[in-house]
Each structure stands twice: as C-alpha cells, then as structure tokens.
Motif scaffolding. Sequence first.
Motif, mmCIF file in Angstrom:
data_model
loop_
_atom_site.group_PDB
_atom_site.id
_atom_site.type_symbol
_atom_site.label_atom_id
_atom_site.label_comp_id
_atom_site.label_asym_id
_atom_site.label_seq_id
_atom_site.Cartn_x
_atom_site.Cartn_y
_atom_site.Cartn_z
ATOM 1 N N GLY A 138 5.522 -6.216 -12.989
ATOM 2 C CA GLY A 138 4.106 -6.008 -12.714
ATOM 3 C C GLY A 138 3.801 -5.983 -11.231
ATOM 4 O O GLY A 138 4.475 -6.645 -10.433
ATOM 5 N N ALA A 139 2.778 -5.212 -10.858
ATOM 6 C CA ALA A 139 2.344 -5.142 -9.459
ATOM 7 C C ALA A 139 0.939 -4.557 -9.410
ATOM 8 O O ALA A 139 0.478 -3.915 -10.357
ATOM 9 N N ALA A 140 0.273 -4.785 -8.290
ATOM 10 C CA ALA A 140 -1.018 -4.154 -8.058
ATOM 11 C C ALA A 140 -0.786 -2.702 -7.659
ATOM 12 O O ALA A 140 0.358 -2.270 -7.441
ATOM 13 N N THR A 141 -1.849 -1.933 -7.556
ATOM 14 C CA THR A 141 -1.739 -0.536 -7.142
ATOM 15 C C THR A 141 -1.064 -0.451 -5.776
ATOM 16 O O THR A 141 -1.463 -1.137 -4.837
ATOM 17 N N GLY A 142 -0.021 0.373 -5.679
ATOM 18 C CA GLY A 142 0.722 0.502 -4.428
ATOM 19 C C GLY A 142 1.585 -0.697 -4.107
ATOM 20 O O GLY A 142 2.056 -0.844 -2.980
ATOM 21 N N GLY A 143 1.810 -1.551 -5.121
ATOM 22 C CA GLY A 143 2.557 -2.787 -4.888
ATOM 23 C C GLY A 143 4.057 -2.661 -4.968
ATOM 24 O O GLY A 143 4.775 -3.653 -4.782
ATOM 25 N N GLY A 144 4.578 -1.474 -5.280
ATOM 26 C CA GLY A 144 6.028 -1.275 -5.252
ATOM 27 C C GLY A 144 6.714 -1.241 -6.592
ATOM 28 O O GLY A 144 7.948 -1.188 -6.650
ATOM 29 N N LYS A 145 5.947 -1.205 -7.705
ATOM 30 C CA LYS A 145 6.618 -1.219 -9.013
ATOM 31 C C LYS A 145 7.397 0.067 -9.275
ATOM 32 O O LYS A 145 8.476 0.040 -9.869
ATOM 33 N N SER A 146 6.874 1.225 -8.824
ATOM 34 C CA SER A 146 7.595 2.487 -9.021
ATOM 35 C C SER A 146 8.867 2.527 -8.177
ATOM 36 O O SER A 146 9.902 3.057 -8.615
#
Length: 455
Positions: A217-225
């Motif tokens: 899990g991550a926030a938007t633009g947090g590096g999950k992709s």
Amino acid sequence: MTEPAWEPEFPDEITTAVPHNEEAEMAVLGAMLLQKSVIEPISSVLTGGAADFYKPSHQTIYMTICDLYAASRDPKIDPITVAAQLMSSGELGKVGGAAYLHMLVQSVPTAAHGDYYAEIVRENAKLRAVLTATRRATSRALTAASTAAEILDAAMADLQAAASGAPTGDVQLSVAERWMGFIDELEVGTDPNALDTPWPDLNQVVELKPGQLVTVGAATGGGKSLFGMNLAAHVALTRGKPVLVASMEMGGSELMARLTSAEASVPLDRLIRRKLDEADWAKVYKAAPAMQNAGNFILDDSANLTLGKIRARMRWMASRGTPAAMVVADYLQLMTPEGSKSNATRANEVAELSRGLKLLAMEFEIPVIALAQFNRNAVGRLPQVTDFKDSSAIEQDSNVIVLLHRPLAEDGSDTGERAGEIDLIVAKNRNGAAGRTVALTFQGHYARLRSMGRM
C-alpha cells in the motif's frame, strides 16, 4: 467425433448411461462463439476447465476459444477465427470442421444464458467424477486390495473431492507423506518454492511463498508501482521465472519506459519524451539483450481488467508451457468487479476483489502481489493497515502487508535529513516478524527503489 472423453473402469460399462448433456455442451460453446462477454462467466463456472466437457471435440473447441480470448486485448471470437486457429493446429477436421462450429452457434437458444448451460455441463462432470469414485471403491473391494476401513476412507476422500471439484488421485496430505519432503527443505536451508525480492534487507523479513496474497500500500505517487515493477523485473529478468504484471493504471508504452529506465539507468523523463542522447542510447543497447529475451515477462494493460481476465491470461501462459511464478496487480481498487449487484457498495466490491486475488494465489499456488491505494487522510503521516481505500477486507485477506512511506518535509518536498529515502513498513507478516521497517533509496528519476548504499 463421438468417442467419449470419459472412459469407464469396467469393460461392460454402458457408455450411453454416462452422465452428460450434449445439447448443453453445444449451447455453452455456441454462446462463447456468439458473444465473447459470456466467456468469463462461463469459465468461472467450469472450474474443471476443458475436462468438464464429455466429448473430446468439445474440449478442444473450448480450449481454443479460451486461448484466443486470453491472447489479445481485443479478441475476435467467432466461428471463422476459431476455425482458422483450429486449422493452424491441425485439429479442425477432428472437431467436425468449420460447419460444426456454425452449427454450434445455431444451437444456442440465447447467449445470455451461457452460464446456466455451463452449470448443467459442470453438474454432469461432477456426476461422472462421483461414478469414477464409486467404481474405484467397488474395484478395490472386489479385489480385496485393502482393508474395508482403508477402502472406505479412500472412497470418502474421492467422493468429497468429486463434490468439491478438487482433483482426485495420489495426493499427499498426511504428516507421514509430507515429512521427508519437509526435511529435505530444511537441509537445503531455503524454501525451494519461495521467491525473493531485489532488496536483501527486505528478504531478511519477508519471503514470497506460494498461495500468499502480498498487499503493498501507498499514497498517490508513493512508489507502489515502482515496487511492483522492480519486483516483477527481478523475478523475471534476474531469476528467469515467468511473471504477469496486470496493470490497470498504466499503458504498455509507459510500463516499458519505466522498465527500461530502471534496467538501463536512463532518466525516465527522457524515455517518456523520446529525447535520448548518445550516452542514453548506449545504455539502452546494453540492456537490449535482456529485454529481447524476456518472453516470459508479460505486461497486460488490457482495458477493464477483471479477475476472470487475469485468470484467463494465466491459463494462456500455462498453455505456452510458462505458467506464471508470480502475478502483480496494479492496482487493486482500479480492478473491474465481475457480476457486481446493483446495490453493492464500493467497499463490498473491493472486498470481493481482494478475496478473489487471495483465491487466485491459492488456486495457482503462487504469490500474488496486490498494489493498493491509501485514503487521502493518510498523506503526510506514518501509514497504518486501516488506511486502505474503500475496504478493510484487504487487511484480513492479506498474508503480508507492506506499507510504503516517504519521509518528506512539511511542505511536501523531498528535502531534509532523509531526502531520497522510502520506508517499507512490514505491518503484517503471517510467516515472520511484523512491525519491521526497511529503508530503501527512492530513485524516482530511474523508476526504481534500491537498497541503501547501492547506486
């Protein structure tokens, strides 16, 4: 063409009495040829796959339709395309020719009832499995192959498997049968079926095991992709294992740009804008051999990806002899639910998707990595497992949960003492220690995460 796929165990078996419904089988195939939207609902009912069909020719047609459906973003399924595929494989004559495919279409009362016809086919397949189980028990009893108690136990196991659709046969379930294999694994020192990550520090805490749902899990633009693509590239390119990335957020061109940036160390913005200098081209050419040989690294950016489409893609990979060793779904809340009820809430839909990915991991016995988005109120603070957007079921279904957090400055800029870093918080870990934090280097310009000290 009339030879049955199900073979009796006794020579005097009256094969005409074997449970099957040829009209239902024809209607199922005809519906699939007539309307491709019914293919996923039908395949979800036919849990036994092609083996649920009684006639070998119907099994062949079903597998061909499924392969065509999984092989393209916008598959063309009709009697002509399926006939062409069967002709190329040399099986068109064996199934009755192109004329039989057109006859299947004409036999369908209505394609909208395809899943109902499939239930009839599945029910008959289960009845055949029951017959096989009972006749196997009868054969054992007549030959006194075992004691009465052992024969009864085996018969009960076979009947339960037939009722549930699970495979029968020599399945090792007891502690005695599993023990020596477990000892062999202990002597090797590692689980031979587990996968590692490209980050040694994380490997000390987390191991990717078959049947696990690992949620990142991550926030938007947090590096999950970045996490998902880096992990997939490691398993596919470094470990040489087949991997499926099902992306609902990015198209194929953007995925290739991110992959190339991470592997060739070329700035991502130059690849996206197609503005490379000579030094960049030299790096791209150096990475080219690995990319050109990555035939088992599948990037599926099909529109409206569903669990059924991911399952179909996995079956397509298996049909090529390269079954997926890992699946990355990017990201969970963007997936399209199947058969959602009109009164279903978004929380219920996401819960169904989460549970479906967990069942997918168990069905194919591989780790499934689900990337998930945080709620807006999680921005700017340490994340918690309750921060997942739309549903709390994600926490319950996951075997492992990794939360990504970037320690940014108060103004949101990547400055301060920990500039260029990202924390991987292992918030849940059913097979190891939880609560650990692993710090990595965040190299967004190269679309990658790196272990500390590695450039």
